[in-house]
Design a protein around this motif. Sequence first.
Motif, PDB file in Angstrom:
ATOM      1  N   GLU A 221       6.075   4.046  -7.246  1.00 23.75           N
ATOM      2  CA  GLU A 221       4.351   3.621  -7.704  1.00 23.75           C
ATOM      3  C   GLU A 221       5.297   2.188  -8.518  1.00 23.75           C
ATOM      4  OE1 GLU A 221       2.550   4.800  -6.919  1.00 23.75           O
ATOM      5  OE2 GLU A 221       1.755   6.561  -6.722  1.00 23.75           O
TER       6      GLU A 221
ATOM      7  N   THR B  38      -8.089  -6.009  -4.816  1.00 21.78           N
ATOM      8  CA  THR B  38      -6.509  -4.648  -4.897  1.00 21.78           C
ATOM      9  C   THR B  38      -5.999  -3.849  -3.043  1.00 21.78           C
ATOM     10  OG1 THR B  38      -7.236  -3.722  -7.029  1.00 21.78           O
ATOM     11  CG2 THR B  38      -6.566  -2.473  -6.364  1.00 21.78           C
TER      12      THR B  38
ATOM     13  N   THR C  76       0.859  -0.429  -5.078  1.00 19.18           N
ATOM     14  CA  THR C  76      -0.638  -0.984  -6.044  1.00 19.18           C
ATOM     15  C   THR C  76      -1.009  -2.657  -6.120  1.00 19.18           C
ATOM     16  OG1 THR C  76      -1.164   0.844  -6.741  1.00 19.18           O
ATOM     17  CG2 THR C  76      -2.746  -1.053  -7.783  1.00 19.18           C
TER      18      THR C  76
ATOM     19  N   ARG D 294      -3.686  -1.659  -1.851  1.00 15.72           N
ATOM     20  CA  ARG D 294      -2.503  -0.540  -1.498  1.00 15.72           C
ATOM     21  C   ARG D 294      -2.423  -0.338  -0.290  1.00 15.72           C
ATOM     22  NH1 ARG D 294      -6.771   1.022  -5.052  1.00 15.72           N
ATOM     23  NH2 ARG D 294      -6.515   1.796  -6.619  1.00 15.72           N
TER      24      ARG D 294
ATOM     25  N   ARG E  39       3.734  -1.683  -9.562  1.00 12.35           N
ATOM     26  CA  ARG E  39       2.619  -2.505  -9.783  1.00 12.35           C
ATOM     27  C   ARG E  39       2.777  -3.785  -8.945  1.00 12.35           C
ATOM     28  NH1 ARG E  39       1.964  -1.139 -15.522  1.00 12.35           N
ATOM     29  NH2 ARG E  39      -0.279  -1.774 -15.452  1.00 12.35           N
TER      30      ARG E  39
END
Length: 376
Positions: free
Chosen positions: A243, A310, A321, A312, A245
């Motif tokens: 993941e 946002t 993200t 993804r 950010r």
Amino acid sequence: MNDHSLDSPGEAPVRLRRWLAPRLLDWFRLHQRDLPWRWDRDPYRIWVSEVMLQQTQVATVTAYFERFLARFPTLADLAHADEQEVLRLWEGLGYYRRARHLLQAARLLHARHGGTFPADPEALRDVPGLGDYTRNAVLSQAFDLRLPILEANSIRVLSRLFARTEDPRTTTARRWLWQAAEALLPTREVGDFNQALMELGALVCTPEKPNCPTCPLRSRCQAHASGQPEAFPRRTPPTPPTEVREAGVVIRRGEQVLLVQRPAEADRWASMWEFPHGQLHEGESHEQAAVRLAGERTGLTIRLGGELQTIRHGVTRFRITLVCFEAEYESGEFVAGYYHRAVWIAPEELQAYPVSSPQRRLARSLAQTNRQRRLF
Ligand code: SF4
């Protein structure tokens, strides 16, 4: 050795080769898909199709292929192309390094061979982006040179035909597979044979549910005989995605927005354009990161506005993200650093710049909100 073993692929029994090729070629003539690059032997067209098909589905490639060839119908046309236009035409296909290599290679071949594609593997050894697979695929299809190919579909068919259990990514397995692919090549119709092997893997010998009852090779397929064809070859479970950010910022100055160009040596999306964005630091909020990144990467001071969108998306093993904000320019001049260049443009001009798919989504969302009005 029985006539269908291939323990030492370099010594493939001639009988097996003679049995395999006609069956595979007959099946291919009847069942191959009607694809726009199949019906001529122009090495340039085959080359473009093969590069586009790397990591990309046939259904996605078709429209890109036709558009690209309409704009650059010959190797000479591509050799004289502007990189930004090539990237714009490639936009949405992903893996943009392929497009830049294709352009570099076209320029090299044009300079060396006057716009023709040489029918000689040695002449292509140092050409950017032309690895063993692509080179052999083009030369076998265009010139019927007796050269093997190996890609995901043919690897699966060969592994199953001989019930090979190794993970095909290992060096030993790769060596065996290349030798097998070469040993099984017929003496004529080599390009069609290579395509047939791939097509069988794409349409019949699929990863999860091989359709063995319709397969022309089933009577000598060892994986089929085992009763569990889908168990071959062994597949290592994929690594779970990491993941990531990120924060991004659309900086407005009057009716214009700031677009910046990524470095030519960036790992991904090199030389393409985007709204400034980057990864969050540990403990940082998206808002803090957006202000920091605007300062660090553009030299501008901004006043942060609300969240815009946002996004993804996945890139290789990363799941990203990206939280994007609107911002208003306050002061400063663009300073080249991470980004090489910057332009202030009206949002409707974004269409002319090559950007990545997530950035295009952001640009579209800008268009959907009120692109003409000021946001503050
Ligand atoms: S018989 Fe089945 S496992 Fe073997 S090559 Fe054909 S589809 Fe694949």
